[in-house]
Design a protein around this motif. Structure first.
Motif, short mmCIF file in Angstrom:
data_model
loop_
_atom_site.label_atom_id
_atom_site.label_comp_id
_atom_site.label_asym_id
_atom_site.label_seq_id
_atom_site.Cartn_x
_atom_site.Cartn_y
_atom_site.Cartn_z
N GLU A 185 10.33 -0.77 2.57
CA GLU A 185 9.37 -1.68 1.93
C GLU A 185 9.02 -2.83 2.86
OE1 GLU A 185 7.59 -1.01 -0.68
OE2 GLU A 185 8.75 0.82 -0.93
N ASN B 291 5.12 -5.48 6.42
CA ASN B 291 4.76 -5.94 7.77
C ASN B 291 3.45 -5.31 8.24
OD1 ASN B 291 6.93 -7.59 8.14
ND2 ASN B 291 8.15 -6.09 9.29
N TRP B 292 3.35 -4.01 7.98
CA TRP B 292 2.13 -3.33 8.40
C TRP B 292 0.91 -3.89 7.68
CZ3 TRP B 292 -0.67 0.72 5.48
CH2 TRP B 292 -1.81 1.15 6.16
N ASP C 229 -0.05 -7.14 9.16
CA ASP C 229 -0.71 -6.87 10.43
C ASP C 229 -2.18 -6.47 10.20
OD1 ASP C 229 -0.82 -6.28 13.22
OD2 ASP C 229 -0.68 -4.16 12.69
N TYR C 230 -2.36 -5.61 9.22
CA TYR C 230 -3.69 -5.14 8.82
C TYR C 230 -4.55 -6.36 8.43
CZ TYR C 230 -6.78 -1.62 6.55
OH TYR C 230 -7.81 -0.78 6.19
N TYR D 239 9.03 -2.84 6.12
CA TYR D 239 8.14 -2.37 7.18
C TYR D 239 6.72 -2.19 6.65
CZ TYR D 239 5.88 2.17 7.50
OH TYR D 239 4.99 3.19 7.39
#
Lengths: 181, 181
Positions: free
Chosen positions: B164, B169-170, B173-174, B166
């Motif tokens: 979750e 985080n993605w 980042d998006y 990670y």
DNA sequence: GGGTACATGTAACTCGTTACATGATTCC
DNA sequence: GGAATCATGTAACGAGTTACATGTACCC
């Protein structure tokens, strides 16, 4: 949920494609990281989409007489796709993971055996990460800007890379618990 | 691949269980993070395992006359399970992810709409993370030692939490790519 | 001429979900 | 008495994989 339907619509929406082209995309090294299908699933789905009026096709002759069907999205298909893209669905069920299932039952293996298993698994993920990283470095040395088609490729590739990193972190954490015992 | 078979064997190997108990486990908040099944899949699989001789059962009377079947693993079943636990299989295909698929096709949405979608998704993952973290804090304030049954629960729960994190985080980042545009 | 890739389809099977169906037990 | 839970099964359907089946085009 008909997700394959929307995966196909999304591809055809970019440009007209044949069933063969679509299948190739589903097995490419970017898209395959979060969606894939075989041609035996693609062709029947294309027939369905024709019946529903979401796509249309035109027969194109390749060479002497090879007939291929070039599919184009219809207005109905495009609207349908748009609606799907912005739908607010509840989180999907967590994906199944066989290695985790094995880890869950591994309490009666001896520690050396368990440690080897985890190291084997880590190696595979490290190799996968390296392969994804190579693709990224080669294809997107600089991140493309949002609202370009390349950005879609870029952002999901980034996601796949992050996922491998997290999985490796977990395996390292697992190993540290084992070695502390 | 018969993974359900081994998931069931793994559970029955711990202690004798009924089909109902097994189904409950598959829908519990630990196991469901990487494996699950409904009773409509469990009961037929149990019949299969009986036919194969991997498990046996004894009928137990609950109350006045309610018959329940208590399943026990056989020597054959245990050997089979052991072999499966240490098998060195190639990495599974990457799990499908509908949100990533939508992200892949989102280049023609406008930026505010896209930003909202990603934020919605992030909220769901944040809530899931919090729920997992609460279970962890409540159940394992201190990590159990390897080679206990609790360790299996602990290590896969840890994995779910890391996953979750990670994913969040993605999504961050998006969002940063979107806001930079 | 031969191999690889292009191109399209169907059949059989496994896996998984939702719905149908029934009845007992326990607790309030 | 009624509701929630315990308990076990089957049926219909949808999704996905592997195998079967066929033929053309392109390049060496």
């Amino acid at each position: 949920m008909r997700t394959l339907k929307y995966a196909i619509l999304g591809l055809i929406n970019r440009e007209p494609m044949t069933g063969y082209d679509i299948t190739k995309e589903f097995n490419s090294n970017v898209l395959a990281n979060f969606w894939y299908a075989n041609h035996s699933q693609v062709y029947p789905e294309l027939s369905k989409l024709i019946d529903e009026g979401s796509i249309s096709f035109e027969v194109v002759i390749q060479g002497e007489k090879l007939e291929k069907k070039l599919y184009t999205i219809t207005e109905k298909g495009r609207k349908d796709l748009m609606k799907w893209l912005v739908k607010d669905d509840p989180l999907e069920a967590t994906p199944k993971d066989i290695f985790r299932l094995r880890a869950y039952f591994s309490d009666f293996l001896d520690l050396d055996e368990l440690s080897d298993l985890v190291k084997q698994q880590k190696l595979k993920h490290v190799q996968k990460l390296e392969s994804l990283q190579r693709i990224m470095d080669r294809t997107y040395p600089v991140p493309p800007s949002v609202k370009t088609r390349e950005f879609g490729d870029f952002i999901v590739l980034e996601s796949a890379i992050m996922r491998e990193k997290y999985y490796i972190n977990w395996l390292d954490d697992y190993l540290s618990h084992i070695s502390r015992a």
